[in-house]
Scaffold this active site. Structure first.
Site, mmCIF file in Angstrom:
data_model
loop_
_atom_site.group_PDB
_atom_site.id
_atom_site.type_symbol
_atom_site.label_atom_id
_atom_site.label_comp_id
_atom_site.label_asym_id
_atom_site.label_seq_id
_atom_site.Cartn_x
_atom_site.Cartn_y
_atom_site.Cartn_z
ATOM 1 C CD GLU A 1 -22.867 26.318 -3.728
ATOM 2 O OE1 GLU A 1 -22.622 26.705 -4.882
ATOM 3 O OE2 GLU A 1 -22.774 27.051 -2.740
ATOM 4 C CD GLU B 1 -18.983 26.156 -0.421
ATOM 5 O OE1 GLU B 1 -19.218 27.324 -0.782
ATOM 6 O OE2 GLU B 1 -18.915 25.198 -1.206
HETATM 7 C C1 BG6 Z 1 -20.019 28.385 -3.433
HETATM 8 C C2 BG6 Z 1 -19.159 27.394 -4.173
HETATM 9 O O1 BG6 Z 1 -21.044 28.750 -4.284
HETATM 10 O O2 BG6 Z 1 -19.501 29.612 -3.100
HETATM 11 C C3 BG6 Z 1 -17.681 27.677 -4.107
HETATM 12 O O3 BG6 Z 1 -19.418 26.088 -3.728
HETATM 13 C C4 BG6 Z 1 -17.454 29.165 -4.213
HETATM 14 O O4 BG6 Z 1 -17.047 26.949 -5.134
HETATM 15 C C5 BG6 Z 1 -18.120 29.818 -3.011
HETATM 16 O O5 BG6 Z 1 -16.123 29.523 -4.314
HETATM 17 C C6 BG6 Z 1 -17.892 31.315 -2.916
HETATM 18 O O6 BG6 Z 1 -18.224 31.918 -4.121
HETATM 19 P P1 BG6 Z 1 -17.219 32.856 -4.900
HETATM 20 O O7 BG6 Z 1 -17.882 33.153 -6.153
HETATM 21 O O8 BG6 Z 1 -17.017 34.030 -4.020
HETATM 22 O O9 BG6 Z 1 -15.977 32.063 -5.078
#
Ligand code: BG6
Length: 481
Positions: free
Chosen positions: A178, A370
């Protein structure tokens, strides 16, 4: 015209199915094997709280879900689901404990050899993030992170070691997780120690520039080192819709989009776009950009990867903008969408939109690395076995995958899909374990209590079927599958 056969079975045979994690959120073993301190070790509350002076016992990431010792068991579970790809990151501070060390740690390197051996055993393709929110703390404290040009050299040393050691066994690499998040979370994303409120815009954009150059340099080195290696950038994808039909709102969307798309534009086109140069010029930001930097930026990526969780609206109206205060990425909530327990608005259609937008803009293969739903899970016993009835997670993932299928039918080239947190892990933004994403439940709570035992959730079996059927078991809104 769309061919209905394609729409229903759009996933190509070589589509990569799997899950994604990051070292600091799963490994634990924070002081084992010669590992140095990373910036995550001093963020016990994640983005939600201030940093501490030293790692403190209330930081769940220090033990996380102990992947460091349980990787074989976890990878066997991923294989049971049929994963063809597993995304994980290498903890920079396991390889170079302080970031600026002369020599890498053999013990750290050997750990990832073992992880790769295990993936190899199960025929799972690794997808490696080189830097995922876990810069060695010393680089933040001594150099102010990516504000300093010296970080490019330290990163270069690190990636050369990784490509030499693992380049022949890892085809897919991501340079920075990111990368566009540094604008919003300078410490977590860029290891920048200066508090965000005090950070001059020039320093922030200089840090952005250094990361972009380092990313291009890594791409260049990879291509020189290993024929056929594939290097991608990784960005937060968040479609923005105008809050109203007012052209001023549409223009606000364009400006906010530019702030995000700039990162992909540089990675794919090899130079800063005109709108970015104008922004710098008109804000009196003069960056140190050398001729060598410009040449390096021309080493462009092989594919574009991104995270996708939600969309937002934008508006030019300052009063209405107030509704969005507190969102890490800005924007305002969309009145037509529902949100998760953590306020992230759920928008499967946005994923199809963003896939089309990126493909139309860059014509590079895309990788969704993701996507997922962070939710509170309840462990129940069914037929004598602990499990979680996470139909809400199944619904979220199903609806997003249907939209991936639609985008593929639209002609978008998608390499694969890795759900976020395929095994429960520690949240990046809140540092909680109760914000769970996994197909695999890990017995550990927000107080750090639990046995760390692993249990298959209902979604585990659902995803197994999706992968085995190449998406044919997905349920479309019209009732067909
Ligand atoms: C992304 C990141 O922003 O979102 C991850 O690359 C992160 O590291 C994921 O865990 C989900 O966000 P969160 O805050 O729910 O863990």
């Amino acid at each position: 015209m769309t061919d209905p056969t394609t729409t229903h079975r759009p996933f190509p045979a070589d589509f990569l199915w799997g899950g994604a994690t990051a070292a600091n959120q799963i490994e634990g073993a924070h002081d084992v094997g010669g590992k140095g301190v990373s910036i995550q070790d001093v963020l016990p509350r994640g983005l939600a709280g201030p940093r501490t002076q030293h790692p403190t016992p209330d930081n769940l990431k220090l033990e996380a879900v102990d992947f460091y010792h349980r990787y074989a068991e976890d990878i066997a579970l991923f294989a049971e689901m049929g994963f063809s790809v597993f995304r994980f990151s290498i903890a920079w501070s396991r390889i170079f404990p302080h970031g600026d060390d002369e020599l890498p740690s053999e013990e750290g390197l050997a750990f990832y050899d073992r992880v790769l051996d295990e993936l190899d055993k199960h025929g799972i393709e690794p997808l490696v993030t080189i830097s995922h929110y876990e810069t060695p703390l010393a680089l933040a404290e001594k150099y102010n992170g990516w504000v300093s040009r010296e970080l490019i050299g330290f990163y270069e040393r690190y990636v050369r070691v990784l490509f030499d050691r693992y380049g022949h066994r890892v085809k897919y690499w991501l340079t920075f997780n990111e990368i566009n998040s540094v604008l919003h979370a300078p410490f977590m994303s860029g290891g920048i120690a200066t508090p965000k409120e005090e950070l001059p815009r020039r320093d922030l954009f200089q840090a952005v520039h250094h990361e972009l150059v380092a990313s291009a340099l890594a791409t260049k080195i990879a291509h020189e080192t290993v024929p056929g290696i594939q290097v991608g950038c990784m960005v937060i994808a968040m479609p923005l819709y105008p809050l109203t039909p007012d052209p001023a709102d549409a223009l606000a969307v364009m400006h906010a989009d530019h702030a995000n798309l700039m990162f992909g534009d540089v990675h794919v086109r090899g130079a800063y776009p005109g709108y970015a140069l104008r922004h710098l010029r008109e804000n009196g930001i003069e960056l140190d950009i050398t001729d060598e930097d410009r040449e390096l930026l021309t080493h462009t990526v092989d594919f574009v990867s991104f995270s996708y969780y939600m969309s937002l609206c934008e508006t030019a109206d300052p009063e209405r903008r107030k509704a969005g205060e507190g969102n890490i990425m800005g924007g305002v909530p969309n009145p037509t969408l529902q949100a998760s327990e953590w306020g992230w608005q759920i928008d499967p259609t946005g994923l199809r939109i963003v896939l089309n937008q990126f493909w139309d803009r860059w014509q590079k293969p895309l990788f969704i690395v993701e996507n997922g739903l962070g939710a509170k899970d309840e462990l129940v016993v069914v037929d004598g076995r602990p499990t979680v009835r996470d139909d809400y997670r199944v619904a979220y993932l199903n609806d997003h995958l249907v939209q991936v299928g639609e985008a593929i039918a639209d002609g978008v080239h998608v390499l694969g899909y890795t759900t976020w947190g395929c095994i429960d892990l520690v949240s990046a933004s809140t540092a909680q374990l109760s914000k769970r994403y996994g197909f695999i439940y890990v017995d550990r709570d927000d107080d750090g209590e639990g046995t760390l035992a692993r249990y298959r959730k209902q979604s585990f079996h659902w995803y197994t079927d999706v992968i085995r059927s190449q998406g044919a078991t997905l349920e479309r809104g019209d009732g067909s599958s």
